[in-house]
Design an enzyme around this catalytic site. Sequence first.
Site, PDB file in Angstrom:
ATOM      1  N   CYS A 104       0.853  -1.197   0.000  1.00  0.00           N
ATOM      2  CA  CYS A 104       0.000   0.000   0.000  1.00  0.00           C
ATOM      3  C   CYS A 104       0.889   1.246   0.000  1.00  0.00           C
ATOM      4  O   CYS A 104       1.856   1.322   0.772  1.00  0.00           O
ATOM      5  CB  CYS A 104      -0.895   0.005   1.229  1.00  0.00           C
ATOM      6  N   GLU A 134       3.465  -6.166   8.315  1.00  0.00           N
ATOM      7  CA  GLU A 134       3.829  -4.762   8.045  1.00  0.00           C
ATOM      8  C   GLU A 134       5.032  -4.353   8.894  1.00  0.00           C
ATOM      9  O   GLU A 134       5.919  -3.626   8.424  1.00  0.00           O
ATOM     10  CB  GLU A 134       2.639  -3.837   8.321  1.00  0.00           C
ATOM     11  N   SER A 231      -6.093  -9.908  11.004  1.00  0.00           N
ATOM     12  CA  SER A 231      -6.199  -8.550  10.454  1.00  0.00           C
ATOM     13  C   SER A 231      -6.083  -7.538  11.595  1.00  0.00           C
ATOM     14  O   SER A 231      -6.967  -7.443  12.449  1.00  0.00           O
ATOM     15  CB  SER A 231      -7.548  -8.392   9.738  1.00  0.00           C
TER      16      SER A 231
HETATM   17  S1  SF4 Z   1      -5.549  -0.188   5.894  1.00  0.00           S
HETATM   18 FE1  SF4 Z   1      -3.516  -0.729   5.086  1.00  0.00          FE
HETATM   19  S2  SF4 Z   1      -3.912  -1.123   2.913  1.00  0.00           S
HETATM   20 FE2  SF4 Z   1      -5.661   0.044   3.679  1.00  0.00          FE
HETATM   21  S3  SF4 Z   1      -5.178   2.219   3.229  1.00  0.00           S
HETATM   22 FE3  SF4 Z   1      -4.521   1.729   5.346  1.00  0.00          FE
HETATM   23  S4  SF4 Z   1      -2.365   1.215   5.101  1.00  0.00           S
HETATM   24 FE4  SF4 Z   1      -3.274   1.031   3.094  1.00  0.00          FE
END
Ligand code: SF4
Length: 317
Positions: A104, A134, A231
């Site tokens: 991302c 991450e 998650s």
């Molecule tokens: S939750 Fe993760 S993938 Fe979604 S916008 Fe935020 S940083 Fe990006």
Amino acid sequence: MTSTERKPLTVVLASPRGFCAGVDRAIQIVERALAKWGAPVYVRHEIVHNRHVVESLEAQGAVFVEELDECPTDRPVVFSAHGVPKAVPAEAVRRAMIYVDATCPLVSKVHLEAERHHRRGQHILLIGHAGHPEVIGTMGQLPEGAISLVEDEEQAERFMPPSGQPLAFVTQTTLSVDDTARIVAALQRRFPDIAAPNKEDICYATTNRQEAVKAIAPRVDAMVVIGAPNSSNSKRLVEVARVAGCADAHLIQRARDLDMRWLAGIDRLGISAGASAPEVLVEEVIAACRAVAEVTIEEVEVAREDVHFKLPRALAS
Ligand code: SF4
């Protein structure tokens, strides 16, 4: 039971909920890679933390693996939205593999910040959860020892900085906004000169979903958050709901996990979904509620989102 016997149930939907721009982009990357190169396309780690998404991409020809050495060198590989340590693309180059990075852009922003601090000679504190991909990816942007992980307020109070080095902090993008504020406050009290991110690292999607859950938590008797047990942002939504006044908050992956006992004796059920959970799973849960109750839908919107991220050039057209 006939419909006339059903008890009324108001379903209060948190908005925004579900897919964020980073997840949407990562899924599109895998789909476009499949269209461009054909199956199989390998994906290192779950592209996003959601079984439904992973299984639907598997059905199209994606193969999910945990490490690069599980991929043949003659097939393309996609790196997940969570980001990867620098050693991973370097290894793909060494093995002459085609790879596409679906990290991302808001995670990449944190990587760049960490590099900037490192170039300035600052020791970096990463606020995040040990073992989350991450965090592994962000720590892997810099040489070992350049980043220290701080998971909670207690660790912020105990952290001993390397002597003579100025400090900076960055954070995981999917943390609890309120918990992180307390950790940052502890660090800033102990190290008033610690450098902070130019712009908040916790992403817009995490912030908005937590705000929406906070708004509905005091108005419902129970809440379900749809999301995977791995998650981060989904787990934080459950915690936020409990702190904000809904003690009876549960994380479920999909409708089959809905325990009908949670609906017994309640009038109002809150529903939200983590950033990696598609709306179809929300619809499935509402349908399960409709099977046992006369459902009225209310939606509480705290923000409008119109964020879109560009695809990598190789897959843009
Ligand atoms: S939750 Fe993760 S993938 Fe979604 S916008 Fe935020 S940083 Fe990006």
